[in-house]
Design a protein around this motif. Structure first.
Motif, PDB file in Angstrom:
ATOM      1  N   THR A  44      -2.976   5.424   1.097  1.00 24.94           N
ATOM      2  CA  THR A  44      -3.904   4.313   1.303  1.00 24.94           C
ATOM      3  C   THR A  44      -3.742   3.733   2.698  1.00 24.94           C
ATOM      4  O   THR A  44      -4.730   3.409   3.377  1.00 24.94           O
ATOM      5  N   LEU A  45      -2.493   3.588   3.134  1.00 28.84           N
ATOM      6  CA  LEU A  45      -2.226   3.030   4.455  1.00 28.84           C
ATOM      7  C   LEU A  45      -2.774   3.936   5.557  1.00 28.84           C
ATOM      8  O   LEU A  45      -3.329   3.457   6.557  1.00 28.84           O
ATOM      9  N   MET A  76       0.831  -1.196   0.000  1.00 22.90           N
ATOM     10  CA  MET A  76       0.000   0.000   0.000  1.00 22.90           C
ATOM     11  C   MET A  76       0.875   1.259   0.000  1.00 22.90           C
ATOM     12  O   MET A  76       1.920   1.272   0.654  1.00 22.90           O
ATOM     13  N   ASP A  85      -1.500  -6.710  -1.017  1.00 15.14           N
ATOM     14  CA  ASP A  85      -2.020  -5.790  -0.007  1.00 15.14           C
ATOM     15  C   ASP A  85      -3.078  -6.468   0.865  1.00 15.14           C
ATOM     16  O   ASP A  85      -3.129  -6.259   2.089  1.00 15.14           O
ATOM     17  N   LEU A 137     -11.470   0.304  -1.001  1.00 15.34           N
ATOM     18  CA  LEU A 137     -10.019   0.174  -1.057  1.00 15.34           C
ATOM     19  C   LEU A 137      -9.568  -0.703  -2.218  1.00 15.34           C
ATOM     20  O   LEU A 137      -8.596  -0.388  -2.913  1.00 15.34           O
ATOM     21  N   TRP A 145      -6.475   3.415   5.734  1.00 14.97           N
ATOM     22  CA  TRP A 145      -6.760   2.130   6.361  1.00 14.97           C
ATOM     23  C   TRP A 145      -6.647   2.239   7.885  1.00 14.97           C
ATOM     24  O   TRP A 145      -7.503   1.749   8.622  1.00 14.97           O
TER      25      TRP A 145
END
Length: 277
Positions: A5-6, A1, A156, A36, A9
Motif C-alpha cells: 500500500t505504501l 500501511m 493511516d 486506498l 501511495w
C-alpha cells in the motif's frame, strides 16, 4: 500501511508531483484516496465563513442516496459539523465525525435527516487552510452497507494527512472564487435558521429545536440545559405536534420548504410566513 500500500501511495505522489495541471493532480489524489480507504462517497469542496460552499469534485452517486445533494448547498451545510469545524480550524489535518460531534450524534435529528438520507454511515475530512482564509476539505465517506473507518484506517490517514493537506492547499488555491450570490445566500440562510420557528414555538421549545437541528441528540440537549431526558422528549413531542410532523427528517424538510416557498426579510421567521400563522 503495509509495504504494498505504501509503495502504491508513493507512486501516486510521484505522478501528482510531476503533474503540471492542478485539476488533474487533485483528481488523481482524490481517486487514489477513494480506492486506498475504500470510500463510497468522495467530495472536495471549499468552505468560507461568509459564503456558501463551492464544490471542486463530487463523486456521491452511490445507490443508497435518497436525497438531493442540492439540498446541502441550499441549507444543510450550515448545520454540518464539518462546516462548523472548518470555520474554527486552527491547524491542517484529518478530522473524524466522532471527534467533532457530541456523543450519540448517530441518534440526532441532523444525522437522521442528512446522513441516513444520504445513505452514509461514517465520514472523515482532510482539511487545509488557504491563504484567503477559506478551507479546502476532502471528504471520504462510507455508506450504510459498509463498516465505519477502522482505527487502522484513521491511523493511516493521519500518517499521510500532512502530505494530503499540503497538496490540497497548494493545488486548490484560487480554484473557486467567492461570489456575491454565495455571500447573499449565506446571509439569508443564517437569518432564516436563527429565526425558524421563533414565532410559532415557546422560547424553550424554540431553544430545544435549534439545538436539535444543530446536531445535538436528546442526551446532549438535556445535559446542556440541565433538564431530564424525559423533559426534552416532552418538548420535542410538543414541537412536532405544533409543526404537524412526525419524524426528524420531516423537520428538516419543513425548514427547506419554508426557505423555498416564502419571501421574508432578514430576521423574520420563515416558518410563520410559510404556515400563514
Amino acid at each position: 500501511m503495509d509495504r504494498k500500500t505504501l509503495t502504491a501511495w508513493h507512486e501516486c505522489l510521484g505522478k501528482i508531483l510531476r503533474e503540471s495541471d492542478d485539476k488533474a493532480a487533485v483528481t488523481s489524489l482524490v481517486v487514489h484516496l477513494k480506492a486506498l480507504f475504500r470510500a463510497n462517497s468522495v467530495i472536495l469542496m471549499v468552505y468560507r465563513a461568509g459564503s456558501s460552499p463551492a464544490f471542486l469534485h463530487n463523486d456521491t452517486g452511490h445507490s443508497w442516496r435518497k436525497n438531493n445533494f442540492d439540498d446541502y448547498i441550499a441549507a444543510f451545510y450550515i448545520l454540518d459539523p464539518f462546516y462548523q469545524a472548518a470555520l474554527n480550524l486552527s491547524e491542517d489535518g484529518l478530522l473524524g465525525l466522532e471527534e467533532i460531534t457530541p456523543p450519540d450524534f448517530h441518534k440526532s435529528e441532523y444525522f437522521e435527516a442528512w446522513y441516513q438520507q444520504s445513505g452514509l454511515n461514517d465520514e472523515v475530512n482532510f482539511m487545509a487552510r488557504l491563504a484567503d482564509g477559506s478551507v479546502v476539505a476532502l471528504s471520504l465517506a462510507r455508506t450504510i452497507d459498509a463498516p465505519r473507518f477502522s482505527a487502522r484506517d484513521l491511523e493511516d490517514m493521519r500518517m499521510i494527512a500532512p502530505v494530503v493537506c499540503g497538496l490540497l492547499a497548494t493545488r486548490c488555491s484560487g480554484a473557486h472564487k467567492e461570489t456575491e450570490k454565495g455571500r447573499r445566500l449565506h446571509v439569508e440562510l443564517q437569518s432564516a435558521l436563527g429565526a425558524f420557528g421563533r414565532d410559532i414555538l415557546t422560547p424553550r421549545e424554540f431553544e430545544i429545536m435549534q439545538m436539535l437541528m444543530h446536531g445535538h441528540p436528546a442526551r446532549s440537549v438535556a445535559d446542556r440545559l440541565s433538564i431530564s431526558m424525559e423533559t426534552v422528549k416532552v418538548h420535542r413531542k410538543k414541537i412536532y405536534a405544533k409543526l404537524d410532523i412526525g419524524t426528524h427528517a420531516e423537520l428538516f424538510s419543513l425548514f427547506l420548504a419554508a426557505l423555498e416557498n416564502t419571501d421574508t426579510t432578514l430576521g423574520d421567521d420563515p416558518l410563520k410566513a410559510y404556515l400563514g400563522a
